[in-house]
Design an enzyme around this catalytic site. Sequence first.
Site, PDB file in Angstrom:
ATOM      1  N   TRP A 183      43.917   8.379  64.880  1.00  0.00           N
ATOM      2  CA  TRP A 183      42.719   9.044  65.385  1.00  0.00           C
ATOM      3  C   TRP A 183      42.751   8.989  66.917  1.00  0.00           C
ATOM      4  O   TRP A 183      43.077   7.950  67.505  1.00  0.00           O
ATOM      5  CB  TRP A 183      41.483   8.306  64.846  1.00  0.00           C
ATOM      6  CG  TRP A 183      40.170   8.813  65.345  1.00  0.00           C
ATOM      7  CD1 TRP A 183      39.742  10.115  65.353  1.00  0.00           C
ATOM      8  CD2 TRP A 183      39.098   8.033  65.892  1.00  0.00           C
ATOM      9  NE1 TRP A 183      38.477  10.184  65.865  1.00  0.00           N
ATOM     10  CE2 TRP A 183      38.063   8.919  66.208  1.00  0.00           C
ATOM     11  CE3 TRP A 183      38.937   6.674  66.146  1.00  0.00           C
ATOM     12  CZ2 TRP A 183      36.864   8.498  66.763  1.00  0.00           C
ATOM     13  CZ3 TRP A 183      37.742   6.242  66.693  1.00  0.00           C
ATOM     14  CH2 TRP A 183      36.718   7.150  66.996  1.00  0.00           C
ATOM     15  N   ASP A 225      39.842   0.068  60.116  1.00  0.00           N
ATOM     16  CA  ASP A 225      38.896   1.121  60.463  1.00  0.00           C
ATOM     17  C   ASP A 225      38.581   1.851  59.160  1.00  0.00           C
ATOM     18  O   ASP A 225      39.465   2.465  58.559  1.00  0.00           O
ATOM     19  CB  ASP A 225      39.538   2.077  61.486  1.00  0.00           C
ATOM     20  CG  ASP A 225      38.559   3.125  61.968  1.00  0.00           C
ATOM     21  OD1 ASP A 225      37.426   3.170  61.452  1.00  0.00           O
ATOM     22  OD2 ASP A 225      38.932   3.914  62.858  1.00  0.00           O
ATOM     23  N   LYS A 271      30.681  10.164  57.960  1.00  0.00           N
ATOM     24  CA  LYS A 271      31.222  11.119  56.985  1.00  0.00           C
ATOM     25  C   LYS A 271      30.594  10.924  55.612  1.00  0.00           C
ATOM     26  O   LYS A 271      30.152  11.878  55.001  1.00  0.00           O
ATOM     27  CB  LYS A 271      32.736  10.953  56.860  1.00  0.00           C
ATOM     28  CG  LYS A 271      33.463  10.630  58.126  1.00  0.00           C
ATOM     29  CD  LYS A 271      33.599  11.819  59.041  1.00  0.00           C
ATOM     30  CE  LYS A 271      34.427  11.417  60.257  1.00  0.00           C
ATOM     31  NZ  LYS A 271      34.659  12.496  61.185  1.00  0.00           N
TER      32      LYS A 271
END
Length: 403
Positions: free
Chosen positions: A133, A215, A251
């Site tokens: 990311w 993460d 999300k």
Amino acid sequence: MSWFSGVQQGPPIEVFALTKQFTEDSFPQKVNLGVGAYRSDEGKPWVLPVVRIAEKALANDDSLNKEYLPVLGLEIFSSLSTKMLLGEDSPALTQNKAFGVQCLSGTGALRVGAEFLARKLEKTVFYFSKPTWGNHRLVFLSAGFQDAREYRYWNGETRGLDIDGFLEDLNNAPEGAVIILHACAHNPTGCDPTQEQWKQIASVIKDKKLFPFFDSAYQGFASGDLDKDAWAVRYFVTQGFELFCAQSYAKNFGLYNERTGNLSVVMNNPSEVPAVKSQITLTVRGMYSNPPSHGARIVSHVLSNKELYNQWRDNIKTMSSRIIEMRKRLREELERLGTPGSWNHITDQIGMFSYTGLNEAQSEHMVKKHHIYMLKSGRISMCGLTPSNVEYVAKSINETLST
Ligand code: LMR
């Protein structure tokens, strides 16, 4: 005179620059496959129905006020979040070895954790997957880490995990280095280690005395099942690791702009918990003092009510099933059109993103010629793909690769 004359223009943040370009584009068939944000079948942002229900209940609850939250956030929120990650009956919880800290989404949790590790444990070296990311590097360097290193992850030829390269790079890492691991639904490749591979990864991390920092931005998005998606983190916990895990509700609750997240801390010695908590309290106090309440209240309201919790799981299913369906449709269309290359990776990959294999020039062509906004790396957000645009996207990829 100006204090600012020496300030150099910084580069744009690719993913948000794309969204801006997309918004300003008047082309009727434009598609935003840049940012990882779910769109309804009509291509519109989607507020989860269960979030609307929670918001109405909160609005009608006169007992709520606007007083400051504690520095480490809403207690019920962080404990429910850590439970969701580690599992109800996790020994780490029953033995008081784990706790949560409400943070500003996943990014904030990464930053708080990284600040603590850099300033209190004097850690300097961190590793992230190649690719990862786009923000991991910046967050850790901004937090005081000095040495950013990559471990091999993606094999462009096999379009799969480079497990040998991954393990070799971990083996060569200096003792104490912090290893950022994607808990599930790896961003941007959509390719996760198998359980066997996770076991190998854990074993090297243990032998080399490295520190795992997970993460977890997509719990529920990889398999549609919250427990399955937490498997890797839970496995590490059962192996006796001390670890951090940044959790995001952007999300899986669609709470992108509410900045709602949690840092789960798992330790070996419960007697050390109060000191660590007190130092994280100072870390947060020095950065933003205390977190906002709205998103944390929504999540707590849903997670603590069985019926709403089940509705939330249905909402996640709606999103993850549409993504799986779109993967199938995209692959079918590309194959039907005879698009050069093989397309099984589209359906092999999981989660929100797909690494298409398009190179930088081809990805830019998709933006310029077809008004399909995607990252230069070839990453597309599968949740921007809908029944109404999938054919257009496939046709455009086909044109791009055939010219
Ligand atoms: C993404 O990867 O598209 C999202 O996580 C948005 C972001 O902050 O980069």
